[in-house]
Scaffold this motif. Structure first.
Motif, PDB file in Angstrom:
ATOM      1  N   ASP A  47       0.832  -1.212   0.000  1.00  8.06           N
ATOM      2  CA  ASP A  47       0.000   0.000   0.000  1.00  8.06           C
ATOM      3  C   ASP A  47       0.863   1.256   0.000  1.00  8.06           C
ATOM      4  O   ASP A  47       0.492   2.268  -0.585  1.00  8.06           O
ATOM      5  CB  ASP A  47      -0.915   0.020   1.230  1.00  8.06           C
ATOM      6  CG  ASP A  47      -1.970  -1.072   1.151  1.00  8.06           C
ATOM      7  OD1 ASP A  47      -2.246  -1.541   0.029  1.00  8.06           O
ATOM      8  OD2 ASP A  47      -2.499  -1.467   2.213  1.00  8.06           O
ATOM      9  N   ASN A  48       2.017   1.205   0.676  1.00 12.81           N
ATOM     10  CA  ASN A  48       2.931   2.355   0.752  1.00 12.81           C
ATOM     11  C   ASN A  48       2.167   3.608   1.171  1.00 12.81           C
ATOM     12  O   ASN A  48       2.261   4.662   0.549  1.00 12.81           O
ATOM     13  CB  ASN A  48       3.617   2.559  -0.605  1.00 12.81           C
ATOM     14  CG  ASN A  48       4.881   3.381  -0.502  1.00 12.81           C
ATOM     15  OD1 ASN A  48       5.454   3.520   0.585  1.00 12.81           O
ATOM     16  ND2 ASN A  48       5.310   3.952  -1.616  1.00 12.81           N
ATOM     17  N   THR A  49       1.423   3.476   2.245  1.00 15.31           N
ATOM     18  CA  THR A  49       0.465   4.496   2.674  1.00 15.31           C
ATOM     19  C   THR A  49       1.145   5.802   3.065  1.00 15.31           C
ATOM     20  O   THR A  49       2.157   5.784   3.770  1.00 15.31           O
ATOM     21  CB  THR A  49      -0.319   3.973   3.893  1.00 15.31           C
ATOM     22  OG1 THR A  49      -0.888   2.717   3.542  1.00 15.31           O
ATOM     23  CG2 THR A  49      -1.404   4.942   4.311  1.00 15.31           C
ATOM     24  N   ARG A  50       0.563   6.902   2.605  1.00 13.47           N
ATOM     25  CA  ARG A  50       0.945   8.214   3.136  1.00 13.47           C
ATOM     26  C   ARG A  50      -0.148   8.592   4.120  1.00 13.47           C
ATOM     27  O   ARG A  50      -1.228   9.036   3.737  1.00 13.47           O
ATOM     28  CB  ARG A  50       1.032   9.246   2.005  1.00 13.47           C
ATOM     29  CG  ARG A  50       1.516  10.611   2.482  1.00 13.47           C
ATOM     30  CD  ARG A  50       1.739  11.549   1.301  1.00 13.47           C
ATOM     31  NE  ARG A  50       2.420  12.760   1.721  1.00 13.47           N
ATOM     32  CZ  ARG A  50       1.813  13.852   2.151  1.00 13.47           C
ATOM     33  NH1 ARG A  50       0.501  13.905   2.195  1.00 13.47           N
ATOM     34  NH2 ARG A  50       2.508  14.908   2.534  1.00 13.47           N
ATOM     35  N   HIS A  53      -0.283   4.071   8.985  1.00 16.88           N
ATOM     36  CA  HIS A  53       0.237   2.854   8.396  1.00 16.88           C
ATOM     37  C   HIS A  53       0.348   1.781   9.476  1.00 16.88           C
ATOM     38  O   HIS A  53       0.958   2.013  10.526  1.00 16.88           O
ATOM     39  CB  HIS A  53       1.640   3.158   7.829  1.00 16.88           C
ATOM     40  CG  HIS A  53       2.247   2.052   7.038  1.00 16.88           C
ATOM     41  ND1 HIS A  53       3.512   1.572   7.271  1.00 16.88           N
ATOM     42  CD2 HIS A  53       1.763   1.328   6.017  1.00 16.88           C
ATOM     43  CE1 HIS A  53       3.788   0.612   6.407  1.00 16.88           C
ATOM     44  NE2 HIS A  53       2.734   0.434   5.636  1.00 16.88           N
TER      45      HIS A  53
ATOM     46  N   SER B 244       3.178   6.104  -5.328  1.00 14.30           N
ATOM     47  CA  SER B 244       2.092   5.245  -4.827  1.00 14.30           C
ATOM     48  C   SER B 244       0.839   6.066  -4.547  1.00 14.30           C
ATOM     49  O   SER B 244      -0.281   5.608  -4.783  1.00 14.30           O
ATOM     50  CB  SER B 244       2.520   4.527  -3.547  1.00 14.30           C
ATOM     51  OG  SER B 244       3.583   3.641  -3.797  1.00 14.30           O
ATOM     52  N   VAL B 245       1.044   7.287  -4.024  1.00 15.36           N
ATOM     53  CA  VAL B 245      -0.087   8.147  -3.683  1.00 15.36           C
ATOM     54  C   VAL B 245      -0.854   8.541  -4.948  1.00 15.36           C
ATOM     55  O   VAL B 245      -2.086   8.511  -4.986  1.00 15.36           O
ATOM     56  CB  VAL B 245       0.413   9.406  -2.939  1.00 15.36           C
ATOM     57  CG1 VAL B 245      -0.729  10.354  -2.632  1.00 15.36           C
ATOM     58  CG2 VAL B 245       1.155   9.013  -1.663  1.00 15.36           C
ATOM     59  N   LYS B 248      -2.587   5.461  -6.733  1.00 18.44           N
ATOM     60  CA  LYS B 248      -3.761   4.977  -6.002  1.00 18.44           C
ATOM     61  C   LYS B 248      -5.025   5.678  -6.493  1.00 18.44           C
ATOM     62  O   LYS B 248      -6.120   5.121  -6.420  1.00 18.44           O
ATOM     63  CB  LYS B 248      -3.549   5.236  -4.499  1.00 18.44           C
ATOM     64  CG  LYS B 248      -4.524   4.497  -3.606  1.00 18.44           C
ATOM     65  CD  LYS B 248      -4.237   4.793  -2.144  1.00 18.44           C
ATOM     66  CE  LYS B 248      -5.296   4.140  -1.245  1.00 18.44           C
ATOM     67  NZ  LYS B 248      -5.129   4.536   0.155  1.00 18.44           N
ATOM     68  N   ARG B 253      -1.998  -0.441  -7.385  1.00 21.16           N
ATOM     69  CA  ARG B 253      -0.967  -0.654  -6.369  1.00 21.16           C
ATOM     70  C   ARG B 253       0.324  -1.010  -7.092  1.00 21.16           C
ATOM     71  O   ARG B 253       0.311  -1.743  -8.070  1.00 21.16           O
ATOM     72  CB  ARG B 253      -1.323  -1.819  -5.455  1.00 21.16           C
ATOM     73  CG  ARG B 253      -2.320  -1.523  -4.391  1.00 21.16           C
ATOM     74  CD  ARG B 253      -2.681  -2.835  -3.719  1.00 21.16           C
ATOM     75  NE  ARG B 253      -2.020  -2.998  -2.434  1.00 21.16           N
ATOM     76  CZ  ARG B 253      -1.654  -4.173  -1.940  1.00 21.16           C
ATOM     77  NH1 ARG B 253      -1.817  -5.276  -2.632  1.00 21.16           N
ATOM     78  NH2 ARG B 253      -1.096  -4.255  -0.749  1.00 21.16           N
ATOM     79  N   LEU B 256       6.194  -0.753  -4.648  1.00 18.70           N
ATOM     80  CA  LEU B 256       7.041   0.346  -4.185  1.00 18.70           C
ATOM     81  C   LEU B 256       6.891   0.541  -2.688  1.00 18.70           C
ATOM     82  O   LEU B 256       5.806   0.371  -2.137  1.00 18.70           O
ATOM     83  CB  LEU B 256       6.620   1.668  -4.850  1.00 18.70           C
ATOM     84  CG  LEU B 256       6.792   1.814  -6.347  1.00 18.70           C
ATOM     85  CD1 LEU B 256       6.221   3.154  -6.791  1.00 18.70           C
ATOM     86  CD2 LEU B 256       8.252   1.709  -6.731  1.00 18.70           C
ATOM     87  N   GLU B 257       7.998   0.929  -2.053  1.00 20.94           N
ATOM     88  CA  GLU B 257       7.941   1.440  -0.687  1.00 20.94           C
ATOM     89  C   GLU B 257       8.823   2.683  -0.613  1.00 20.94           C
ATOM     90  O   GLU B 257       9.915   2.718  -1.173  1.00 20.94           O
ATOM     91  CB  GLU B 257       8.416   0.382   0.313  1.00 20.94           C
ATOM     92  CG  GLU B 257       7.416  -0.759   0.449  1.00 20.94           C
ATOM     93  CD  GLU B 257       7.757  -1.695   1.603  1.00 20.94           C
ATOM     94  OE1 GLU B 257       6.955  -1.769   2.536  1.00 20.94           O
ATOM     95  OE2 GLU B 257       8.818  -2.331   1.550  1.00 20.94           O
ATOM     96  N   SER B 258       8.321   3.706   0.068  1.00 27.75           N
ATOM     97  CA  SER B 258       8.995   5.008   0.110  1.00 27.75           C
ATOM     98  C   SER B 258       9.750   5.181   1.419  1.00 27.75           C
ATOM     99  O   SER B 258       9.182   5.011   2.498  1.00 27.75           O
ATOM    100  CB  SER B 258       7.967   6.132  -0.041  1.00 27.75           C
ATOM    101  OG  SER B 258       7.369   6.056  -1.313  1.00 27.75           O
ATOM    102  N   THR B 304       9.441   2.947   6.273  1.00 25.73           N
ATOM    103  CA  THR B 304       8.844   3.786   5.240  1.00 25.73           C
ATOM    104  C   THR B 304       8.382   5.092   5.865  1.00 25.73           C
ATOM    105  O   THR B 304       7.956   5.123   7.015  1.00 25.73           O
ATOM    106  CB  THR B 304       7.622   3.097   4.603  1.00 25.73           C
ATOM    107  OG1 THR B 304       6.623   2.926   5.606  1.00 25.73           O
ATOM    108  CG2 THR B 304       7.999   1.758   4.019  1.00 25.73           C
ATOM    109  N   TYR B 306       7.193   9.502   4.708  1.00 27.66           N
ATOM    110  CA  TYR B 306       7.081  10.599   3.737  1.00 27.66           C
ATOM    111  C   TYR B 306       7.549  11.927   4.347  1.00 27.66           C
ATOM    112  O   TYR B 306       7.188  12.990   3.869  1.00 27.66           O
ATOM    113  CB  TYR B 306       5.628  10.745   3.284  1.00 27.66           C
ATOM    114  CG  TYR B 306       5.154   9.635   2.367  1.00 27.66           C
ATOM    115  CD1 TYR B 306       5.182   9.803   0.986  1.00 27.66           C
ATOM    116  CD2 TYR B 306       4.677   8.433   2.861  1.00 27.66           C
ATOM    117  CE1 TYR B 306       4.752   8.805   0.135  1.00 27.66           C
ATOM    118  CE2 TYR B 306       4.247   7.427   2.019  1.00 27.66           C
ATOM    119  CZ  TYR B 306       4.286   7.614   0.658  1.00 27.66           C
ATOM    120  OH  TYR B 306       3.861   6.620  -0.194  1.00 27.66           O
TER     121      TYR B 306
END
Lengths: 98, 418
Positions: A47-50, A53, B244-245, B248, B253, B256-258, B304, B306
């Motif tokens: 999901d790599n949620t912003r 999480h 990813s944002v 979405k 999906r 990826l992972e940030s 992960t 942001y």
């Protein structure tokens, strides 16, 4: 450095922990019948949620146990941690997470 | 507006007349209601793609949407290292395509990107490192990419500040790519922006995409943005850590992972450091900018995020490695450190591809090393968007490789983050 609440040991510095990625990614119940796409979803897609999480951590240099935590990836603020096997608490109710 | 060409003569002329009459390098564009193609993300990869769409594929109406300011993301946050000595044929072809474009970029854009091919030295600290790096050298030479093996003494001659003496992880040798080096990161973004603008591309800053609208067949038809609805049949997403944002919004999906990746610069000193040195095992990258600052790259955080910042212990770890390898820097002060959000794929190779949504294209997954690829990535991404099919160079870099098992596993090849 983050301060992370292990549900078993209490609040400890980040260096005692190992990150385990997105939580609640269930291992396929019947791997033999899984399609290539479903394997890719399980192994690689995240999901790599912003935002809030749910993620796994392991208290490697402590009790050694896995647990899950809710963290806001916009601020790195932890909203709480909970034991493996418990359902993910809703983000609106962080009090219920310890 | 016709582009004001830069030259030594124009500089001299302006200098003699008080530097009056310099024009802004690009227009402050407002979004039009519709475009032939829209690029989401105003970093080097996105601006470059817009430039090549206009310059090589003759798309008349192209826009770049940037939620912040041009080059304010990872383009302005990296350590500006350029090299192409990757292990696998697919990667070496992609990065060497970029390096060949770098070598003429200043002339093509009429903008000095300050490419300095001062050589990139990659250190080996263990038997395993020696084997891995020699394998890279041989693979590169077999595919026509320059790379050579140096003994510790030869490495010391090439980079005199290097300590090859009795340290915890001794230098057992190094790979040297002489065509590698650095470039001025801001100039890359500005140069592409200026050249694209001159070809009619609208560069729209402070414009965040909030939704991707699709028609009855599922194809892209418009973008919702903070500056209104923009209709377009083609959207190319080059949003780095925020990919990813954005994806979405189209229900996709990605693998990826940030993560936050940090870098820092020292106080400026006189020229002392002749090349770029990377130590993957000790996890430090270092070079000296033309301003005199030492530019130092650290690692990613474990989790992960942001936040565009990272843990101080990550930077401290890189500095410990730098101080051990280069004792002359032990008393330098660090002036600034910062973080950028990098999107990592499981195999540490990028994705430049069509997606399951018609009209939606993605350029992502550059992880910790996207700057070096900027011109090549932008060039093949524009090709993919314009022709709705990949260029031969980016054809292997699909999303489907994770389903089909055709990984381009630079992660395993390097055995460390890179």
């Amino acid at each position: 450095m983050l301060l992370i609440a292990c549900p078993y040991c209490g609040v400890r510095p980040e260096l005692e922990f190992v990150y385990g990625g997105q939580a609640h990614v269930a291992r396929p119940a019947d791997p033999d019948t899984l399609s290539a796409k479903d394997w890719a979803d399980f192994l690689y897609m995240r999901d790599n949620t912003r935002g809030v999480h749910a993620e796994r951590w392991r208290h490697t240099h402590g009790c050694g146990r896995f647990f899950n935590a809710l963290r806001d990836t916009r601020s790195d603020q932890f909203l709480g941690s909970y034991c493996i096997g418990a359902p993910a608490p809703t983000a609106h109710d962080p009090q219920a997470t310890r | 507006m016709t582009m004001q060409r830069y030259s030594a003569l124009s500089l001299l002329g302006r200098a003699l007349t008080g530097h009056r009459g310099w024009q802004p390098q690009w227009r402050r564009a407002s979004p039009r209601p519709d475009y032939d193609a829209v690029i989401v993300g105003g970093g080097g990869h996105g601006l470059g793609a817009a430039y090549y769409l206009a310059a090589e594929h003759r798309l008349a109406r192209v826009a770049v949407l940037e939620k912040g300011w041009i080059g304010g993301g990872n383009t302005g946050r990296n350590t500006t290292i350029i090299r192409s000595n990757y292990l696998f044929d697919e990667s070496a072809a992609l990065y060497d395509h970029a390096l060949k474009l770098w070598e003429h970029l200043s002339q093509v854009l009429n903008y000095n990107v300050m490419l300095s091919q001062r050589g990139v030295l990659m250190l080996a600290h263990s038997v395993h490192d020696v084997q891995v790096i020699k394998r890279h050298v041989h693979a590169n030479r077999a595919s026509g990419v320059d790379n050579e093996w140096l003994s510790p003494q030869q490495a010391k001659e090439f980079c005199p500040p290097l300590n090859i003496g009795d340290i915890r992880y001794p230098v057992l040798g190094a790979a040297l790519q002489r065509r590698g080096g650095t470039a001025r990161h801001d100039a890359v973004a500005w140069g592409y922006a200026r050249a694209a603008d001159a070809l009619g591309v609208d560069i729209i800053e402070n414009c965040e995409v909030t939704g991707i609208r699709r028609d009855a067949h599922g194809a892209v038809e418009a973008l919702d943005t903070t500056r209104g609805v923009i209709r377009t049949p083609k959207v190319g997403v080059a949003a780095a850590g925020h990919t990813s944002v954005v994806m979405k919004m189209a229900g996709l999906r990605l693998p990826l992972e940030s993560y936050p990746l940090q870098a820092l610069v020292s106080e400026p000193v006189k020229p002392v450091f002749p090349c770029v040195v990377m130590s993957n095992s000790m996890h430090a990258y270092i070079s000296q900018s033309d301003k005199g600052e030492l530019v130092i790259g650290a690692g990613t955080d474990a989790y992960t995020s942001y936040t565009q910042r990272g843990g101080l212990h990550i930077s401290a770890h890189a500095l410990e490695a730098v101080c051990e390898l280069f004792p002359i820097f032990r008393r330098l002060r660090m002036l600034r450190n910062w973080g950028g959000i990098v999107d990592l794929t499981p195999d540490r190779s990028p994705i430049i591809a069509k997606t399951a949504v018609p009209g939606l294209y993605v350029n992502c997954g550059w992880g910790t090393g996207g700057f070096k690829a900027t011109p090549g990535s932008a060039h093949v991404f524009a090709w993919t968007i314009a022709r709705d099919e990949p260029h031969p160079i980016n054809a292997p870099f699909t999303i489907e490789r994770f389903r089909d098992g055709h990984l381009i596993d630079e992660a395993a090849a390097a055995a460390v983050a890179h």
